[in-house]
Design an enzyme around this catalytic site. Structure first.
Site, PDB file in Angstrom:
ATOM      1  N   GLU A 105      -5.463  -4.239 -34.608  1.00  0.00           N
ATOM      2  CA  GLU A 105      -5.222  -3.701 -33.269  1.00  0.00           C
ATOM      3  C   GLU A 105      -6.028  -2.436 -32.985  1.00  0.00           C
ATOM      4  O   GLU A 105      -5.695  -1.661 -32.091  1.00  0.00           O
ATOM      5  CB  GLU A 105      -3.728  -3.401 -33.093  1.00  0.00           C
ATOM      6  CG  GLU A 105      -2.807  -4.584 -33.304  1.00  0.00           C
ATOM      7  CD  GLU A 105      -2.950  -5.671 -32.251  1.00  0.00           C
ATOM      8  OE1 GLU A 105      -3.909  -5.617 -31.451  1.00  0.00           O
ATOM      9  OE2 GLU A 105      -2.116  -6.573 -32.240  1.00  0.00           O
ATOM     10  N   HIS A 139       2.292   1.771 -33.095  1.00  0.00           N
ATOM     11  CA  HIS A 139       2.649   0.418 -32.663  1.00  0.00           C
ATOM     12  C   HIS A 139       3.573  -0.200 -33.696  1.00  0.00           C
ATOM     13  O   HIS A 139       3.302  -0.121 -34.903  1.00  0.00           O
ATOM     14  CB  HIS A 139       1.385  -0.437 -32.516  1.00  0.00           C
ATOM     15  CG  HIS A 139       1.663  -1.903 -32.379  1.00  0.00           C
ATOM     16  ND1 HIS A 139       2.514  -2.419 -31.434  1.00  0.00           N
ATOM     17  CD2 HIS A 139       1.205  -2.977 -33.087  1.00  0.00           C
ATOM     18  CE1 HIS A 139       2.552  -3.731 -31.546  1.00  0.00           C
ATOM     19  NE2 HIS A 139       1.774  -4.097 -32.553  1.00  0.00           N
ATOM     20  N   HIS A 196       5.346  -9.408 -28.063  1.00  0.00           N
ATOM     21  CA  HIS A 196       4.618  -8.783 -29.163  1.00  0.00           C
ATOM     22  C   HIS A 196       5.401  -7.622 -29.789  1.00  0.00           C
ATOM     23  O   HIS A 196       5.788  -7.703 -30.947  1.00  0.00           O
ATOM     24  CB  HIS A 196       3.250  -8.300 -28.648  1.00  0.00           C
ATOM     25  CG  HIS A 196       2.331  -7.809 -29.702  1.00  0.00           C
ATOM     26  ND1 HIS A 196       0.952  -7.906 -29.599  1.00  0.00           N
ATOM     27  CD2 HIS A 196       2.547  -7.175 -30.880  1.00  0.00           C
ATOM     28  CE1 HIS A 196       0.384  -7.383 -30.676  1.00  0.00           C
ATOM     29  NE2 HIS A 196       1.344  -6.920 -31.469  1.00  0.00           N
ATOM     30  N   TYR A 223      13.324  18.414 -22.635  1.00  0.00           N
ATOM     31  CA  TYR A 223      14.331  17.497 -23.149  1.00  0.00           C
ATOM     32  C   TYR A 223      13.677  16.213 -23.646  1.00  0.00           C
ATOM     33  O   TYR A 223      12.756  15.693 -23.047  1.00  0.00           O
ATOM     34  CB  TYR A 223      15.318  17.172 -22.033  1.00  0.00           C
ATOM     35  CG  TYR A 223      16.501  16.342 -22.440  1.00  0.00           C
ATOM     36  CD1 TYR A 223      17.561  16.899 -23.147  1.00  0.00           C
ATOM     37  CD2 TYR A 223      16.579  14.989 -22.116  1.00  0.00           C
ATOM     38  CE1 TYR A 223      18.666  16.145 -23.504  1.00  0.00           C
ATOM     39  CE2 TYR A 223      17.670  14.239 -22.479  1.00  0.00           C
ATOM     40  CZ  TYR A 223      18.716  14.806 -23.167  1.00  0.00           C
ATOM     41  OH  TYR A 223      19.791  14.053 -23.527  1.00  0.00           O
TER      42      TYR A 223
END
Length: 223
Positions: A74, A93, A156, A211
């Site tokens: 990738e 990923h 995926h 935050y």
């Protein structure tokens, strides 16, 4: 390899091991990259994280040439995202179960919960499906990540971004938690969605309070 680079490579490996230890990822799936020098560092292809050493991390230039082992399949979306997004330095990923389950339906996650705003907007987008490792997948990911710090990849998995390794990992954890909550909420019927106006207030409040950021914040150099 300098001592600083070796330390960075070691922290990348530690982050990958945390992905598996926390259940975000399984086996050798998933991958990680960090902006570095005149390009990036990226995890190698098909290598168990427990066996990985700093020397196994691949150095890649922006033109796709690389030194060392074969990079992750990738690598295209890692390179393209880092080139397109100067605001982030880390691309993570993984195939976390609940995020992937939602992605298998090619569904965006709407503002059913205010924490969707952590990703940078009022939806967690799902990129259109494209074959893994392809330029089409990279293009789809970049589109889904526009003004966002995370996205789903159709059928995926997920991508999470950050300025640091800890921030990217924290974002991936947040994506998985939201996906799990969304699936549970949908079991009772389609949940109501917060208005765009409310999400704008939430985003502004988060920015004021920093935050949802990793413990060290999200404005430092890669950890």
């Amino acid at each position: 390899m300098t001592d600083d680079e070796r330390a960075l490579r070691s922290r990348m490996i530690d982050t990958c091991r945390k992905m598996n230890a926390t259940g975000l990822n399984q086996g050798t799936s998933g991958n990680l990259s960090v902006r570095h020098g005149a390009g990036l560092l990226i995890t190698p292809s098909s290598m168990p994280y427990d066996n990985m050493k700093p020397e196994d991390i691949v150095e890649m230039a922006w033109d796709g040439t690389y030194l060392g082992r074969r990079p992750s399949s990738e690598w295209r979306f890692h390179r393209d995202i880092l080139k397109a997004r100067p605001d982030v330095d880390v691309v993570l990923h993984c195939h976390s179960v609940h995020a992937t389950a939602v992605a298998c339906h090619r569904r965006n996650i709407p503002a059913f919960h205010y924490m969707v705003a952590v990703m940078g907007g009022n939806t967690l987008r799902c990129a259109r499906y494209a074959t893994f490792g392809s330029q089409a997948l990279s293009d789809a990911a970049i589109a889904a990540l526009h003004d966002r710090k995370a996205c789903l990849l159709g059928q995926h998995g997920q991508i999470a971004l950050g300025k640091t390794l800890d921030a990217a990992l924290s974002m991936a954890v947040e994506v998985e938690a939201l996906a799990q909550m969304y699936i549970a909420a949908c079991a009772l019927g389609e949940p109501p969605v917060l208005s765009d106006e409310e999400m704008e207030r939430v985003i502004a409040q988060m920015q004021r309070m920093s935050y949802g950021l990793a413990p060290e914040g999200d404005s430092t150099k890669p950890a």
